[in-house]
Design an enzyme around this catalytic site. Sequence first.
Site, PDB file in Angstrom:
ATOM      1  CG  HIS A  25      37.106 -36.953  48.016  1.00  0.00           C
ATOM      2  ND1 HIS A  25      36.536 -37.747  47.048  1.00  0.00           N
ATOM      3  CD2 HIS A  25      36.088 -36.222  48.528  1.00  0.00           C
ATOM      4  CE1 HIS A  25      35.261 -37.502  46.962  1.00  0.00           C
ATOM      5  NE2 HIS A  25      34.956 -36.573  47.849  1.00  0.00           N
ATOM      6  CG  ASP A  52      36.062 -34.088  45.669  1.00  0.00           C
ATOM      7  OD1 ASP A  52      36.439 -33.307  46.554  1.00  0.00           O
ATOM      8  OD2 ASP A  52      34.866 -34.221  45.340  1.00  0.00           O
ATOM      9  CG  ASP A  71      34.259 -34.350  50.920  1.00  0.00           C
ATOM     10  OD1 ASP A  71      34.464 -33.330  50.229  1.00  0.00           O
ATOM     11  OD2 ASP A  71      33.690 -35.366  50.488  1.00  0.00           O
ATOM     12  CG  ASP A  95      31.119 -31.671  48.908  1.00  0.00           C
ATOM     13  OD1 ASP A  95      31.955 -31.515  48.016  1.00  0.00           O
ATOM     14  OD2 ASP A  95      30.845 -32.788  49.388  1.00  0.00           O
ATOM     15  CG  ASP A 133      31.374 -32.851  43.941  1.00  0.00           C
ATOM     16  OD1 ASP A 133      30.170 -32.653  44.191  1.00  0.00           O
ATOM     17  OD2 ASP A 133      31.995 -33.853  44.367  1.00  0.00           O
ATOM     18  CD  GLU A 148      34.883 -37.991  43.313  1.00  0.00           C
ATOM     19  OE1 GLU A 148      33.867 -38.374  42.685  1.00  0.00           O
ATOM     20  OE2 GLU A 148      34.892 -36.943  43.998  1.00  0.00           O
ATOM     21  CG  HIS A 158      34.469 -33.955  41.483  1.00  0.00           C
ATOM     22  ND1 HIS A 158      33.741 -34.967  42.067  1.00  0.00           N
ATOM     23  CD2 HIS A 158      34.004 -33.825  40.214  1.00  0.00           C
ATOM     24  CE1 HIS A 158      32.878 -35.438  41.175  1.00  0.00           C
ATOM     25  NE2 HIS A 158      33.008 -34.769  40.044  1.00  0.00           N
ATOM     26  CD1 TRP A 168      33.581 -41.279  45.373  1.00  0.00           C
ATOM     27  CD2 TRP A 168      31.350 -41.075  45.551  1.00  0.00           C
ATOM     28  NE1 TRP A 168      33.265 -41.255  46.714  1.00  0.00           N
ATOM     29  CE2 TRP A 168      31.920 -41.129  46.848  1.00  0.00           C
ATOM     30  CE3 TRP A 168      29.965 -40.966  45.429  1.00  0.00           C
ATOM     31  CZ2 TRP A 168      31.136 -41.070  48.023  1.00  0.00           C
ATOM     32  CZ3 TRP A 168      29.191 -40.896  46.580  1.00  0.00           C
ATOM     33  CH2 TRP A 168      29.770 -40.941  47.855  1.00  0.00           C
ATOM     34  CE  LYS A 221      33.824 -38.928  50.875  1.00  0.00           C
ATOM     35  NZ  LYS A 221      32.454 -38.567  50.582  1.00  0.00           N
TER      36      LYS A 221
HETATM   37  C1  RNT Z   1      31.402 -37.611  47.180  1.00  0.00           C
HETATM   38  C2  RNT Z   1      32.023 -37.320  45.868  1.00  0.00           C
HETATM   39  C3  RNT Z   1      31.107 -37.342  44.701  1.00  0.00           C
HETATM   40  C4  RNT Z   1      29.788 -36.628  44.936  1.00  0.00           C
HETATM   41  C5  RNT Z   1      29.010 -36.305  43.693  1.00  0.00           C
HETATM   42  C6  RNT Z   1      27.597 -35.985  43.974  1.00  0.00           C
HETATM   43  O1  RNT Z   1      32.226 -37.389  48.234  1.00  0.00           O
HETATM   44  O2  RNT Z   1      32.707 -36.107  45.921  1.00  0.00           O
HETATM   45  O3  RNT Z   1      31.761 -36.852  43.598  1.00  0.00           O
HETATM   46  O4  RNT Z   1      29.968 -35.438  45.629  1.00  0.00           O
HETATM   47  O5  RNT Z   1      29.168 -37.292  42.774  1.00  0.00           O
HETATM   48 ZN    ZN Z   2      33.523 -35.382  44.106  1.00  0.00          ZN
END
Ligand code: RNT
Ligand code: ZN
Length: 410
Positions: A256, A253, A288, A290, A320, A220, A280, A179, A222
């Site tokens: 994303h 993810d 996003d 998290d 994640d 990955e 993720h 990523w 985004k």
């Molecule tokens: C960021 C991605 C990535 C990170 C991690 C820490 O938007 O999701 O995967 O969150 O690698």
């Molecule tokens: Zn991620």
Amino acid sequence: MYELAKKEYAKYGVDTEAAIAKIKEIPVSIHCWQGDDVIGLDGGGALSGGIQTTGNYPGRARDFVELKADIKKAFELMPGKKRLNLHASYAVLNGDPIDRDRYKPQHFMAWVNFAKELGLDGIDFNPTMFSHKNVKDGLTLSSPDESIRKFWVNHCIACLHIAEYFADEFKSPCLVNIWIPDGFKDVPADRLTPRLRLKASLDEILACGYNKKNVIVAVESKVFGIGVESYTVGSNEFYQNYAAKNDICCLLDNGHYHPLEYVSDKIPALLAFYDTVALHVTRGVRWDSDHVVLFEDELKEIAKEIVRNNATDKVKIGLDYFDASINRLSAWVTGQRAMQKALLYALLTNHEELKKLQDNADFTTLMVKQEEYKTLPFGAVWKEYLRREGLSEDYLTEIKKYEKEVLSKR
Ligand code: RNT
Ligand code: ZN
């Protein structure tokens, strides 16, 4: 309660014993970075790259010893098969003045020993292309500065070799997820050239001669990040096409994408073409963000797609998220347990029957049955699974005790 639940599920043609046996086989890769707010151990300092932790709850792990202790405690409270997901920034350098482009397996030996001590299934890995001085003007693998681009290519190659070491040590393939934060805050003048440079970088990385059997490379995508609102180089279309043409894998993810796009729907789309799909699992609140993963509808849908498509071997589940506003161990355990709940919930469904209803266009019965499932005694089976794992629903007491005895003294 469990015996009653068992009978109740049997009425739907669901074997609770088989579900409990199956969930024990499904590994979940748990991210090390919840424990220290994604700071890492290699001196990168403040988190950058358009991702953010918010909050200042006391007790953040400040070094390797503290992080290990917290992981150990948190993992003890998690049921099921566990892997450890490491970022390269968690290298244990012991004063070695080496940069990320030259990290070696030896810098992760202490993690391997630790993961073995915990009896984990394996380690997964991530190159860390943020929180570092060589992220120049927000760019890494797509940088127009050749020395910068090369540095990150070399970092990724170093990571692939470290991943070979992890796979060897655990006799279990290692997922390496790429990523990058690369993108622009405002309207770009050129959207193509950065992507061509990223493509060239990925080509160079994959040509390093890594062991393709033991190391699974994922990319990955985004849609945007903080400070990178207008354009990301590693977009969904870019990576999906790159992965398809180069026989690597996509990592989805669920934070994303546009909020009305669902990863649960993307999983079967990719399963039609790929042997492996990586995830993720996170929880985005409006963006996003998290947040800690919870037992919510989209998580249930994601788990259903994994289970009902017989894809528990194909879908690599990783977590994640990072919340610094609450006890970090509670964040870890709550999210991992939510993922486990969603898997068990999906396993406690007679998918064959429901699929038949769909094929027979009996959408009335399908809707009604799906509603019925929601009030079956899932909690009793969950409790029984925990009991067999030597756990109970109460993990908070243990965590509060650890907070009092360990975290509050930091
Ligand atoms: C960021 C991605 C990535 C990170 C991690 C820490 O938007 O999701 O995967 O969150 O690698
Ligand atoms: Zn991620």
